[in-house]
Design an enzyme around this catalytic site. Structure first.
Site, PDB file in Angstrom:
ATOM      1  N   GLU A   1       1.859  -0.301   9.657  1.00 23.56           N
ATOM      2  CA  GLU A   1       0.423  -0.669   9.653  1.00 23.56           C
ATOM      3  C   GLU A   1      -0.431   0.420  10.319  1.00 23.56           C
ATOM      4  O   GLU A   1      -1.406   0.139  11.010  1.00 23.56           O
ATOM      5  CB  GLU A   1       0.216  -2.061  10.248  1.00 23.56           C
ATOM      6  CG  GLU A   1       0.917  -3.105   9.373  1.00 23.56           C
ATOM      7  CD  GLU A   1       0.442  -4.514   9.557  1.00 23.56           C
ATOM      8  OE1 GLU A   1      -0.739  -4.698   9.895  1.00 23.56           O
ATOM      9  OE2 GLU A   1       1.253  -5.432   9.316  1.00 23.56           O
ATOM     10  N   GLY A   2      -0.016   1.662  10.101  1.00 17.57           N
ATOM     11  CA  GLY A   2      -0.725   2.814  10.643  1.00 17.57           C
ATOM     12  C   GLY A   2       0.017   3.341  11.854  1.00 17.57           C
ATOM     13  O   GLY A   2       0.160   2.629  12.853  1.00 17.57           O
TER      14      GLY A   2
ATOM     15  N   ILE B   1       8.131  -2.236   1.987  1.00 15.59           N
ATOM     16  CA  ILE B   1       7.333  -3.455   1.871  1.00 15.59           C
ATOM     17  C   ILE B   1       7.998  -4.625   2.611  1.00 15.59           C
ATOM     18  O   ILE B   1       9.046  -5.128   2.198  1.00 15.59           O
ATOM     19  CB  ILE B   1       7.071  -3.811   0.382  1.00 15.59           C
ATOM     20  CG1 ILE B   1       6.441  -2.619  -0.350  1.00 15.59           C
ATOM     21  CG2 ILE B   1       6.199  -5.063   0.284  1.00 15.59           C
ATOM     22  CD1 ILE B   1       5.148  -2.064   0.265  1.00 15.59           C
TER      23      ILE B   1
ATOM     24  N   LEU C   1       0.833  -1.200   0.000  1.00 15.43           N
ATOM     25  CA  LEU C   1       0.000   0.000   0.000  1.00 15.43           C
ATOM     26  C   LEU C   1       0.873   1.259   0.000  1.00 15.43           C
ATOM     27  O   LEU C   1       0.664   2.161  -0.792  1.00 15.43           O
ATOM     28  CB  LEU C   1      -0.920  -0.018   1.243  1.00 15.43           C
ATOM     29  CG  LEU C   1      -1.818   1.194   1.457  1.00 15.43           C
ATOM     30  CD1 LEU C   1      -2.873   1.302   0.348  1.00 15.43           C
ATOM     31  CD2 LEU C   1      -2.538   1.121   2.817  1.00 15.43           C
TER      32      LEU C   1
HETATM   33  N1  CAA Z   1     -13.152  -0.705   6.774  1.00 22.23           N
HETATM   34  C1  CAA Z   1     -13.866  -0.504   5.635  1.00 22.23           C
HETATM   35  N2  CAA Z   1     -13.865   0.672   4.988  1.00 22.23           N
HETATM   36  C2  CAA Z   1     -13.127   1.672   5.498  1.00 22.23           C
HETATM   37  C3  CAA Z   1     -12.375   1.532   6.676  1.00 22.23           C
HETATM   38  C4  CAA Z   1     -12.415   0.281   7.333  1.00 22.23           C
HETATM   39  N3  CAA Z   1     -11.709   0.062   8.451  1.00 22.23           N
HETATM   40  N4  CAA Z   1     -11.728   2.689   6.941  1.00 22.23           N
HETATM   41  C5  CAA Z   1     -12.078   3.551   5.963  1.00 22.23           C
HETATM   42  N5  CAA Z   1     -12.920   2.926   5.084  1.00 22.23           N
HETATM   43  C6  CAA Z   1     -13.549   3.493   3.913  1.00 22.23           C
HETATM   44  C7  CAA Z   1     -14.416   4.704   4.264  1.00 22.23           C
HETATM   45  O1  CAA Z   1     -15.724   4.300   4.624  1.00 22.23           O
HETATM   46  C8  CAA Z   1     -14.386   5.496   2.969  1.00 22.23           C
HETATM   47  O2  CAA Z   1     -15.274   4.942   2.051  1.00 22.23           O
HETATM   48  P1  CAA Z   1     -16.578   5.757   1.496  1.00 22.23           P
HETATM   49  O3  CAA Z   1     -16.074   7.110   1.084  1.00 22.23           O
HETATM   50  O4  CAA Z   1     -17.077   4.923   0.379  1.00 22.23           O
HETATM   51  O5  CAA Z   1     -17.508   5.831   2.658  1.00 22.23           O
HETATM   52  C9  CAA Z   1     -12.983   5.222   2.434  1.00 22.23           C
HETATM   53  O6  CAA Z   1     -12.533   4.014   3.055  1.00 22.23           O
HETATM   54  C10 CAA Z   1     -12.004   6.333   2.721  1.00 22.23           C
HETATM   55  O7  CAA Z   1     -11.968   6.488   4.118  1.00 22.23           O
HETATM   56  P2  CAA Z   1     -11.652   7.866   4.810  1.00 22.23           P
HETATM   57  O8  CAA Z   1     -12.494   8.942   4.218  1.00 22.23           O
HETATM   58  O9  CAA Z   1     -11.730   7.647   6.280  1.00 22.23           O
HETATM   59  O10 CAA Z   1     -10.136   8.089   4.330  1.00 22.23           O
HETATM   60  P3  CAA Z   1      -9.035   9.064   4.842  1.00 22.23           P
HETATM   61  O11 CAA Z   1      -8.294   9.589   3.673  1.00 22.23           O
HETATM   62  O12 CAA Z   1      -9.585  10.063   5.816  1.00 22.23           O
HETATM   63  O13 CAA Z   1      -7.984   8.071   5.585  1.00 22.23           O
HETATM   64  C11 CAA Z   1      -7.023   6.706   7.292  1.00 22.23           C
HETATM   65  C12 CAA Z   1      -8.288   7.297   6.666  1.00 22.23           C
HETATM   66  C13 CAA Z   1      -7.528   5.973   8.515  1.00 22.23           C
HETATM   67  C14 CAA Z   1      -6.019   7.766   7.710  1.00 22.23           C
HETATM   68  C15 CAA Z   1      -6.392   5.684   6.281  1.00 22.23           C
HETATM   69  O14 CAA Z   1      -5.885   6.346   5.138  1.00 22.23           O
HETATM   70  C16 CAA Z   1      -5.264   4.873   6.909  1.00 22.23           C
HETATM   71  O15 CAA Z   1      -5.521   3.888   7.577  1.00 22.23           O
HETATM   72  N6  CAA Z   1      -3.980   5.265   6.687  1.00 22.23           N
HETATM   73  C17 CAA Z   1      -2.840   4.485   7.148  1.00 22.23           C
HETATM   74  C18 CAA Z   1      -2.498   3.420   6.160  1.00 22.23           C
HETATM   75  C19 CAA Z   1      -1.622   2.348   6.732  1.00 22.23           C
HETATM   76  O16 CAA Z   1      -1.928   1.753   7.758  1.00 22.23           O
HETATM   77  N7  CAA Z   1      -0.526   2.071   6.036  1.00 22.23           N
HETATM   78  C20 CAA Z   1       0.356   1.013   6.406  1.00 22.23           C
HETATM   79  C21 CAA Z   1       0.583   0.137   5.221  1.00 22.23           C
HETATM   80  S1  CAA Z   1       1.067  -1.528   5.503  1.00 22.23           S
HETATM   81  C22 CAA Z   1       2.655  -1.455   6.109  1.00 22.23           C
HETATM   82  O17 CAA Z   1       2.881  -0.822   7.077  1.00 22.23           O
HETATM   83  C23 CAA Z   1       3.756  -2.174   5.391  1.00 22.23           C
HETATM   84  C24 CAA Z   1       4.028  -3.547   5.787  1.00 22.23           C
HETATM   85  O18 CAA Z   1       4.517  -4.312   4.976  1.00 22.23           O
HETATM   86  C25 CAA Z   1       3.801  -4.035   7.179  1.00 22.23           C
END
Ligand code: CAA
Length: 380
Positions: free
Chosen positions: A363-364, A157, A125
């Site tokens: 993961e956030g 990743i 992601l």
């Molecule tokens: N379940 C289902 N749908 C969800 C959801 C959930 N938990 N959270 C949000 N959504 C949906 C919302 O309902 C919305 O959909 P609609 O517009 O159709 O209603 C859509 O997703 C967008 O949501 P938001 O408007 O809330 O989006 P936002 O831009 O405000 O962002 C955020 C929200 C919580 C900050 C999100 O972007 C986020 O979680 N960011 C962090 C990402 C992350 O964790 N990255 C880590 C990647 S993995 C990693 O670390 C690498 C690895 O290899 C371990």
């Protein structure tokens, strides 16, 4: 309400504890120092059924519940947080999403070997300019009829070099915003897909973290997970469960450091008595044990909700936020209790302190967890 673990949970916990001390502990310092991926150890973890713990036996998994996953993750992370993150990503970010949303063909082709641990998976992601702000995906997946043309770069990743299967989020229709994002299953070896060099990290150094480059990679349409435009929701749903895994990793790092500090405090003498007799050390130990207990309850609660198919998004965010902060505080105090010995590798706590930091980021971040928690409070 009852707080006792079942016989089966206790067996799984013991199997993970024994594996961690017998197999993971002997080489953990060297793997950290030299950034050696625990390939053989992961193969053995797969034989225990720990790489697809929650996947149904029908697809090669262990058929265990999320509570078992928390218990196993804690035990593995106490000793080797690097192996734990390999396990966590494969279980919750890759296998879970494929089982929940994949087609039968995708499950047979990808989930079965992933759940058996014959191959590893990665979740893609994050990008150079899209970390917390995950909807701002710059990677594109242009719809070309029976395939998508994938172009872009992914960052940070986990399992990036050692995975065979990659779940890649990419924008197919920028006009639709996050509703234009798709998740595609990309195989290592597809033309135009390159793995960048391994990152040289502060902690979890034995796990491999890479950037990935995609240049005109043709991904068949049948490799899309879910309906067109479901990719962002897929990522969010998957991360809800992933955060239980990282919360449990943080819990394990904290409890590993606490156990080492407790044992050391009983052995080490100063001013004519063991340092555990000094009230200042007792207070540190009391705070550590209390916070770890609270973190464990949050982890188990989120797992319990997930196992009952109840809403667990806010609960997993709370568990990850709190457990990762406890991991950081506890490991810093564990080094302090060890004094100078805590600062050298043989005593393990300096590694746990370095490993702890990432649990507040990946993961956030802690800040993202607060966003998720606050939104659930305000919208409920
Ligand atoms: N379940 C289902 N749908 C969800 C959801 C959930 N938990 N959270 C949000 N959504 C949906 C919302 O309902 C919305 O959909 P609609 O517009 O159709 O209603 C859509 O997703 C967008 O949501 P938001 O408007 O809330 O989006 P936002 O831009 O405000 O962002 C955020 C929200 C919580 C900050 C999100 O972007 C986020 O979680 N960011 C962090 C990402 C992350 O964790 N990255 C880590 C990647 S993995 C990693 O670390 C690498 C690895 O290899 C371990």
């Amino acid at each position: 309400m009852q707080f006792e673990l079942s016989e089966e949970h206790l067996m799984i916990q013991k199997a993970a504890r024994d594996f961690a001390s017998d197999v993971l502990k002997p080489g953990v310092i060297e793997r950290d120092e030299k950034q050696l991926f625990p390939a053989e150890e992961i193969r053995q973890l797969a034989r225990l059924g720990f790489l697809g713990m929650m996947v149904s036996p029908k697809y090669g998994g262990g058929g265990m519940d999320t509570v078992s996953y928390v218990l196993a993750m804690e035990e593995i992370s106490k000793i080797d947080a690097s192996s734990a993150v390999v396990m966590s990503v494969n279980n919750s970010l890759v296998c879970w999403g494929l089982e929940a949303f994949g087609t039968e063909e995708q499950k047979q082709k990808y989930l079965v070997p992933l759940a058996k641990g014959e191959i590893l998976g990665a979740f893609c992601l994050s990008e150079p300019e899209a970390g917390s702000d995950a909807t701002s995906q710059k990677t594109t997946a242009e719809d070309k009829g029976d395939y998508y043309l994938l172009n872009g770069v992914k960052n940070w990743i986990t399992n990036g070099g050692n995975a065979s299967v990659y779940l890649v989020m990419a924008q197919s229709d920028p006009a639709k915003g996050h509703r234009g994002i798709n998740t595609l299953i990309v195989e290592k070896g597809m033309e135009g897909f390159k793995v960048g060099p391994k990152e040289n990290k502060l902690g979890i150094r034995a796990s491999d973290t890479h950037s990935l480059m995609f240049t005109d990679v043709k991904v068949p349409k049948k490799n899309r997970i879910g309906e067109d435009g479901f990719g962002f929701k897929f990522a969010m749903r998957t991360l809800d469960g992933g955060r239980i895994g990282i919360a449990s990793q943080a819990l394990g790092i904290a409890s590993g450091a606490y156990e080492l500090a407790l044992a050391y405090a009983k052995e080490r003498k100063s001013f004519g008595q063991s340092i555990a007799k000094h009230q200042i050390i007792q207070f540190k130990l009391a705070d550590m044990a209390t916070r770890i207990g609270a973190a464990r309850l949050l982890c188990l609660r989120s797992a319990w909700l997930k196992d009952r198919h109840m809403d667990y998004s806010h609960a997993s965010a709370m568990a990850k936020l709190y457990a990762s902060e406890v991991a950081m505080e506890t490991t810093v105090e564990a080094v302090q209790i060890h004094g100078g010995y805590g600062y050298v590798k043989e005593y393990h706590v300096e590694r746990l302190m370095r490993d702890a930091k990432i649990t507040q980021i990946y993961e956030g971040t802690s800040e993202v967890q607060r966003i998720v928690i606050a939104r659930s409070l305000l919208h409920s």
